[in-house]
Design a protein around this motif. Structure first.
Motif, PDB file in Angstrom:
ATOM      1  N   THR A   1      12.038  98.803  12.120  1.00  0.00           N
ATOM      2  CA  THR A   1      12.396  98.619  13.530  1.00  0.00           C
ATOM      3  C   THR A   1      11.413  97.683  14.224  1.00  0.00           C
ATOM      4  N   ALA A   2      10.127  97.873  13.944  1.00  0.00           N
ATOM      5  CA  ALA A   2       9.105  97.004  14.535  1.00  0.00           C
ATOM      6  C   ALA A   2       9.244  95.572  14.034  1.00  0.00           C
ATOM      7  N   LEU A   3       9.630  95.417  12.756  1.00  0.00           N
ATOM      8  CA  LEU A   3       9.810  94.074  12.202  1.00  0.00           C
ATOM      9  C   LEU A   3      10.964  93.360  12.902  1.00  0.00           C
ATOM     10  N   PHE A   4      12.025  94.094  13.199  1.00  0.00           N
ATOM     11  CA  PHE A   4      13.131  93.495  13.957  1.00  0.00           C
ATOM     12  C   PHE A   4      12.644  92.982  15.308  1.00  0.00           C
ATOM     13  N   ILE A   5      11.923  93.807  16.045  1.00  0.00           N
ATOM     14  CA  ILE A   5      11.442  93.414  17.379  1.00  0.00           C
ATOM     15  C   ILE A   5      10.506  92.214  17.268  1.00  0.00           C
ATOM     16  N   LEU A   6       9.610  92.234  16.268  1.00  0.00           N
ATOM     17  CA  LEU A   6       8.647  91.146  16.098  1.00  0.00           C
ATOM     18  C   LEU A   6       9.352  89.833  15.756  1.00  0.00           C
TER      19      LEU A   6
ATOM     20  N   ASP B   1      17.123  90.176  10.594  1.00  0.00           N
ATOM     21  CA  ASP B   1      17.011  90.868  11.883  1.00  0.00           C
ATOM     22  C   ASP B   1      18.046  91.977  11.989  1.00  0.00           C
ATOM     23  N   TYR B   2      19.274  91.662  11.601  1.00  0.00           N
ATOM     24  CA  TYR B   2      20.369  92.636  11.692  1.00  0.00           C
ATOM     25  C   TYR B   2      20.085  93.866  10.825  1.00  0.00           C
TER      26      TYR B   2
ATOM     27  N   ILE C   1       9.573  86.462  18.069  1.00  0.00           N
ATOM     28  CA  ILE C   1       9.057  85.165  17.631  1.00  0.00           C
ATOM     29  C   ILE C   1      10.168  84.117  17.636  1.00  0.00           C
ATOM     30  N   ASN C   2      11.380  84.555  17.229  1.00  0.00           N
ATOM     31  CA  ASN C   2      12.586  83.727  17.379  1.00  0.00           C
ATOM     32  C   ASN C   2      12.577  82.474  16.499  1.00  0.00           C
ATOM     33  N   LYS C   3      11.920  82.560  15.344  1.00  0.00           N
ATOM     34  CA  LYS C   3      11.853  81.414  14.445  1.00  0.00           C
ATOM     35  C   LYS C   3      12.514  81.671  13.094  1.00  0.00           C
TER      36      LYS C   3
ATOM     37  N   THR D   1      20.240  88.359  29.008  1.00  0.00           N
ATOM     38  CA  THR D   1      19.197  87.977  28.042  1.00  0.00           C
ATOM     39  C   THR D   1      18.988  89.083  27.011  1.00  0.00           C
ATOM     40  N   VAL D   2      18.969  90.335  27.463  1.00  0.00           N
ATOM     41  CA  VAL D   2      18.818  91.467  26.539  1.00  0.00           C
ATOM     42  C   VAL D   2      20.000  91.526  25.582  1.00  0.00           C
ATOM     43  N   LEU D   3      21.195  91.307  26.099  1.00  0.00           N
ATOM     44  CA  LEU D   3      22.386  91.332  25.247  1.00  0.00           C
ATOM     45  C   LEU D   3      22.322  90.229  24.198  1.00  0.00           C
ATOM     46  N   ASP D   4      21.841  89.060  24.586  1.00  0.00           N
ATOM     47  CA  ASP D   4      21.708  87.958  23.628  1.00  0.00           C
ATOM     48  C   ASP D   4      20.634  88.271  22.590  1.00  0.00           C
ATOM     49  N   PHE D   5      19.554  88.916  23.004  1.00  0.00           N
ATOM     50  CA  PHE D   5      18.476  89.320  22.100  1.00  0.00           C
ATOM     51  C   PHE D   5      19.000  90.259  21.016  1.00  0.00           C
ATOM     52  N   LEU D   6      19.880  91.177  21.414  1.00  0.00           N
ATOM     53  CA  LEU D   6      20.406  92.181  20.485  1.00  0.00           C
ATOM     54  C   LEU D   6      21.583  91.677  19.654  1.00  0.00           C
ATOM     55  N   ASP D   7      22.095  90.523  19.993  1.00  0.00           N
ATOM     56  CA  ASP D   7      23.263  89.975  19.294  1.00  0.00           C
ATOM     57  C   ASP D   7      22.809  89.210  18.051  1.00  0.00           C
ATOM     58  N   VAL D   8      22.664  89.935  16.950  1.00  0.00           N
ATOM     59  CA  VAL D   8      22.204  89.333  15.701  1.00  0.00           C
ATOM     60  C   VAL D   8      23.358  89.242  14.708  1.00  0.00           C
ATOM     61  N   SER D   9      23.200  88.428  13.693  1.00  0.00           N
ATOM     62  CA  SER D   9      24.298  88.077  12.793  1.00  0.00           C
ATOM     63  C   SER D   9      24.648  89.204  11.821  1.00  0.00           C
ATOM     64  N   LYS D  10      25.930  89.598  11.860  1.00  0.00           N
ATOM     65  CA  LYS D  10      26.465  90.539  10.874  1.00  0.00           C
ATOM     66  C   LYS D  10      27.173  89.806   9.746  1.00  0.00           C
TER      67      LYS D  10
END
Length: 388
Positions: free
Chosen positions: A229-234, A271-272, A238-240, A256-265
């Motif tokens: 979970t911490a690795l996802f947040i980190l 991240d997902y 970092i967003n790289k 912005t929060v919704l975009d942050f949580l919108d990761v690729s399935k």
């Protein structure tokens, strides 16, 4: 039930929970008014309730695949390596066949199979075959391969490869593979990123052996779940690296929060998988000693996941056919060229509260059939039950 493979309550509760939530997403696909015309995760056009309805179901497929790996480990304990490998290979082939013949028809209701949809059951089947090969090498080979696939597959985001084989293995997002001029495969689940979840689930199964102290297992689940979970947040901060599309600042904090949580399935990014499997490991810890009526109800769905998965598609689609005709549609509306499902015009559908009502009714209706099949599996030893 095979006495050599006692059921683990926490696993059945978690699996049952994600199976129930999974039905919400599929109910939305069948019955929501914008399911075929809009992206529920698009922060510019969605509502918070619609976004959450879609987003929470992100947890279903990875947990389903992960727990399939965990169960594969536990069921292999009373088999030789060769026996376990052969069983995984045969079950993998069966699941692929079931996806092509049974699940695809339940989803599309097209008896001519113009489109064969390859989703999570296909990914599990392929992953089981790969797992069956790797266990012949060693447990360490399973672990290392799982970690390499999990941590490294997003390196491929920086490569421009257009081969269909490559897409099916790593990057499928609606990859279309022609079979004939009128039939094709629609590959929604790339194999190897999902395989990482199964391989790591298999390795986590080690901590659920009967000779492992509960304190050791709980400590592992806490550390592993918190770390993921911490690795996802980190990584997301970092967003790289870790997701094909970086998040961006939006018009307001909520967006912005919704975009942050919108990761690729599609395919599942690092991240997902961290976002979903991290909390899943923590829930396994929470459910370790869970007792109560709701847990017992949820466990029923978790003991027969494949049965539930197949039947819920057919139930939803039959219900949709009835509502289709009751709503005034006619036979000329059965086929919509823009929609895979028959009896599902793009303009068909209802508001979100109606979707939730249908979801609750469908899940409640399936309780007794799942309870019956779980009891049947427990009291019968037919060979084919091993594949369900």
């Amino acid at each position: 039930m095979n006495p050599s493979f006692p059921r683990i309550s926490s696993v059945d509760i978690l699996r049952g929970l994600v199976m129930i939530i999974m039905a919400l997403d599929h109910t939305r696909d069948f019955f929501h008014i914008t399911a075929m015309t809009a992206d529920p995760l698009d922060e510019d056009t969605t509502t918070l309730s619609l976004y959450f309805t879609r987003w929470i179901t992100n947890y279903c497929a990875p947990v389903f695949v992960f727990l399939s790996g965990l169960s594969a480990y536990l069921s292999s304990r009373k088999k030789t390596t060769e026996e376990a490998s052969i069983f995984l290979f045969k079950r993998g082939l069966w699941l692929i066949l079931a996806e092509v013949v049974i699940v695809t028809f339940g989803l599309t209701f097209n008896p001519l199979y113009h489109v064969i949809v390859l989703q999570v059951i296909w990914a599990i089947g392929c992953s089981m075959i790969i797992l069956g090969i790797l266990i012949r090498i060693s447990f360490k080979a399973v672990l290392i391969t799982g970690l390499i696939l999990l941590l490294g597959h997003n390196i491929l985001d920086y490569l421009n490869v257009t081969s269909n084989v490559w897409k099916v293995l790593f990057t499928a997002l609606g990859t279309i593979v022609p079979i004939t001029n009128t039939r094709f495969l629609l590959v929604l689940y790339a194999i190897l990123p999902w395989t990482s979840a199964m391989l790591l689930g298999y390795c986590v199964g080690h901590y659920f052996k009967q000779d492992i102290p509960a304190a050791t297992r709980k400590r592992f689940l806490l550390i592993a779940g918190s770390t993921a979970t911490a690795l996802f947040i980190l990584l997301r901060s970092i967003n790289k690296y870790g997701n094909p599309v970086p998040w961006e600042m939006q018009k307001d904090t909520q967006a912005t929060v919704l975009d942050f949580l919108d990761v690729s399935k599609y395919p599942p990014s690092l991240d997902y998988l961290c976002m979903t499997l991290g909390p899943a490991l923590l829930l396994l810890l929470v459910f370790e000693n869970a007792k109560g009526k709701w847990q017992e109800i949820v466990k029923v769905y978790g003991t027969v996941p494949f049965f539930y998965y197949v039947v819920h598609f057919y139930l939803l689609h039959f219900l949709m056919v009835i509502i289709f005709f009751v709503s005034g549609y006619t036979t000329k509306d059965i086929v919509d060229p823009d929609v895979l499902m028959l009896f599902r015009p793009a303009t068909f559908g209802y508001s979100l509260p109606v979707v939730y009502l249908i979801w609750i009714l469908v899940v409640a209706f399936l309780y007794r059939p799942c309870q019956w099949f779980a009891r049947y599996k427990k009291t019968h030893t037919n060979w084919w039950l091993k594949y369900f």
